[in-house]
Design a protein around this motif. Sequence first.
Motif, short mmCIF file in Angstrom:
data_model
loop_
_atom_site.label_atom_id
_atom_site.label_comp_id
_atom_site.label_asym_id
_atom_site.label_seq_id
_atom_site.Cartn_x
_atom_site.Cartn_y
_atom_site.Cartn_z
N ARG A 36 -58.53 44.27 41.92
CA ARG A 36 -59.22 43.64 43.37
C ARG A 36 -60.99 43.52 42.49
O ARG A 36 -60.89 44.76 42.44
CB ARG A 36 -59.52 44.63 43.80
N THR A 38 -63.94 41.98 43.05
CA THR A 38 -64.88 41.75 44.19
C THR A 38 -66.38 41.05 43.77
O THR A 38 -66.27 41.16 43.02
CB THR A 38 -65.63 42.84 45.36
N LYS A 39 -67.91 40.67 44.15
CA LYS A 39 -68.52 39.69 43.44
C LYS A 39 -69.24 41.20 43.07
O LYS A 39 -69.85 41.28 41.89
CB LYS A 39 -69.00 39.40 45.42
#
Length: 171
Positions: A36, A38-39
């Motif tokens: 996953r 994410t930023k």
Amino acid sequence: MNSGLAEYLPVLVLGVLAVLFVLLSIVASRLLAPQRSTKAKLASYECGIVDQAAIPERFPVRFYLVAMLFIMFDIEIVFLYPWAVANASLGLFGFVAMLIFVVIFFLSFVYELAMGGLEWGPRKRRVLPLPAATRSGVTAVRTVGLTGREHVPAGAAWSGAPQHGSGTGAG
């Protein structure tokens, strides 16, 4: 197997095990780690400082001067150790050669200190004394740029405001 090569077998086995451990660790982390993105995970991380924008400022030249000085003194240490070990066999010639070598490096260090290469804080400006005034105040003021402005007589007090009209207030 040759008996000379048999002595290196444990080193070879250890090298193969080290390479296998590295490859196995990389493959395991790719397979087992969550994917996953994410930023926050994709952002660069530098000692807890939040990246705001690209800093346009480059490293100062003083940084590189200190880095080169550090490398020079590392080289000096590398040459001093063998000299110290073989000092007795080199005699006076080796001593004079090393003395010249050390003096050159010491002078480069003194020069670096004199030029302020090791001062990392903000640069301090030198305050030079002002030259002695040789002109009178009236000519200096006129030279600076009051030419063409209203002339104030020498005895009159100047209030800073322009004088309009007759100068008498309505009363």
